[in-house]
Design an enzyme around this catalytic site. Sequence first.
Site, short mmCIF file in Angstrom:
data_model
loop_
_atom_site.label_atom_id
_atom_site.label_comp_id
_atom_site.label_asym_id
_atom_site.label_seq_id
_atom_site.Cartn_x
_atom_site.Cartn_y
_atom_site.Cartn_z
N ARG A 198 34.22 42.33 25.07
CA ARG A 198 33.07 41.96 25.92
C ARG A 198 31.88 42.73 25.37
O ARG A 198 31.91 43.97 25.30
CB ARG A 198 33.32 42.35 27.37
CG ARG A 198 32.06 42.30 28.21
CD ARG A 198 32.33 42.39 29.70
NE ARG A 198 32.87 41.14 30.20
CZ ARG A 198 32.89 40.80 31.48
NH1 ARG A 198 32.42 41.60 32.40
NH2 ARG A 198 33.40 39.64 31.85
N HIS B 261 30.77 32.53 28.03
CA HIS B 261 31.87 33.16 28.77
C HIS B 261 33.03 32.14 28.87
O HIS B 261 33.37 31.66 29.95
CB HIS B 261 31.37 33.57 30.16
CG HIS B 261 32.24 34.56 30.87
ND1 HIS B 261 33.39 35.07 30.32
CD2 HIS B 261 32.13 35.14 32.11
CE1 HIS B 261 33.94 35.92 31.18
NE2 HIS B 261 33.20 35.98 32.26
N GLN C 24 36.03 32.52 31.41
CA GLN C 24 35.68 32.19 32.79
C GLN C 24 35.81 30.68 33.02
O GLN C 24 36.33 30.23 34.04
CB GLN C 24 34.25 32.64 33.10
CG GLN C 24 33.81 32.29 34.50
CD GLN C 24 34.63 33.01 35.55
OE1 GLN C 24 34.77 34.23 35.49
NE2 GLN C 24 35.17 32.30 36.51
N ASP D 126 25.60 31.51 39.62
CA ASP D 126 25.93 32.83 39.08
C ASP D 126 24.75 33.74 39.41
O ASP D 126 23.68 33.27 39.82
CB ASP D 126 26.15 32.71 37.56
CG ASP D 126 26.61 34.02 36.91
OD1 ASP D 126 27.04 34.94 37.63
OD2 ASP D 126 26.53 34.12 35.66
N CYS E 105 31.56 32.75 39.34
CA CYS E 105 32.44 33.58 38.51
C CYS E 105 32.64 34.97 39.11
O CYS E 105 33.62 35.63 38.81
CB CYS E 105 31.90 33.67 37.10
SG CYS E 105 30.31 34.52 36.96
N ARG F 225 41.67 33.39 36.52
CA ARG F 225 41.38 34.10 35.27
C ARG F 225 42.69 34.57 34.64
O ARG F 225 42.89 34.45 33.43
CB ARG F 225 40.47 35.32 35.54
CG ARG F 225 39.05 35.00 35.96
CD ARG F 225 38.24 34.34 34.85
NE ARG F 225 38.19 35.14 33.64
CZ ARG F 225 37.32 36.11 33.40
NH1 ARG F 225 36.39 36.39 34.28
NH2 ARG F 225 37.33 36.78 32.25
N1 CP Z 1 33.70 36.94 36.16
C1 CP Z 1 33.83 38.02 35.41
O1 CP Z 1 33.84 37.98 34.18
O2 CP Z 1 34.01 39.18 36.12
P1 CP Z 1 33.98 40.65 35.56
O3 CP Z 1 32.58 40.93 35.09
O4 CP Z 1 34.38 41.51 36.73
O5 CP Z 1 34.94 40.77 34.41
N1 NVA Z 2 26.08 35.96 33.82
C1 NVA Z 2 26.80 37.14 34.24
C2 NVA Z 2 28.27 36.87 34.30
C3 NVA Z 2 29.09 38.02 34.82
C4 NVA Z 2 30.56 37.75 34.81
C5 NVA Z 2 26.50 38.28 33.30
O1 NVA Z 2 26.46 38.06 32.07
O2 NVA Z 2 26.27 39.38 33.77
#
Ligand code: CP
Ligand code: NVA
Length: 311
Positions: A109, A136, A139, A229, A268, A296
């Site tokens: 990530r 993502h 997700q 989101d 998400c 997930r």
């Molecule tokens: N939806 C998602 O990716 O959650 P986290 O940021 O908690 O991993």
């Molecule tokens: N769009 C959000 C998603 C978090 C899971 C971010 O990138 O922070």
Amino acid sequence: MTTRHFIDLADAGPDAVRAMLDDARARKAARAGWPRGKADADRPLDGHVLAMIFEKNSTRTRVSFDMAMRQLGGTTIVMDAGSMQLGRGESVADTARVLSRYVDAIMIRTDDHRKVVELAEHATVPVINGLTDHSHPCQIMADLLTVTERKGAVAGGKWAWLGDGNNVLHSIIEAGSLLGFDVVAACPEGYDPDAQVLEAARARAGNRPPVVTRNPHEAVAGADVVVTDTWISMGQDHVDEKLAALTPYQVTEALMGEAHGQGLFLHCLPAHRGEEVVDAVIDGPQSAIWDEAENRLHAQKSVLLWALGKL
Ligand code: CP
Ligand code: NVA
């Protein structure tokens, strides 16, 4: 077999995405009611290790990948980038080369999508995108699984997006163009999804091209799925101007009422209740967010199996 990386859904292609979703449903059903730490009967990743690198916070991605590996019979090593040599300047390429000598797969990530691409270029084991500033895909595998469970199929439906044209929306647009469902995204001016993502999806989608509108009512009209989101993603500054621009795109009960009567609400998570969505929707009868979060785990088990050549 060449190394299979899971960087974006389009790289995997529609057949692989469908195969992963079928596998996820079968595995989920086969272990219904079991203790969560008990491994699946076939332990398909027995002896395998997944390294996870986090440059950004996470709850769901971290725990669901860890539990996924346990259920598949494998183990994980979880690292925050700041405590790795990567965090003090070791190159992404060298990190890829070294980790490839220790572990069987890498999940990352990161803030910068180019880092995932570079990691994959230099790794000799599968690399999985656990969220970048651009996309993502893990997700959206969970979202696709949730919609398939609730509605029987994703093909032919309409998904409405309300809010920021962000990483999650990019993966939804890609999924729609691969699996044949409509995506209508309502975003304020200045916060549209990436033009290249739209162009690539339009080239793939044929008669179901993704649509961007300024009108949230147009997006939700008759929608089977309504998604939003956070308005401020990780790594972005809180800017009053952005919050003001997004206010008309809040998912309210009135807007959900314009969706299909059986329309689902997805998010998400983490949610900023009272910003992008009101409590009455996220906690309401059309919300599928807890199944979505659970999925997930199930979807990522199948992503891992696909990447490691077991599907
Ligand atoms: N939806 C998602 O990716 O959650 P986290 O940021 O908690 O991993
Ligand atoms: N769009 C959000 C998603 C978090 C899971 C971010 O990138 O922070």
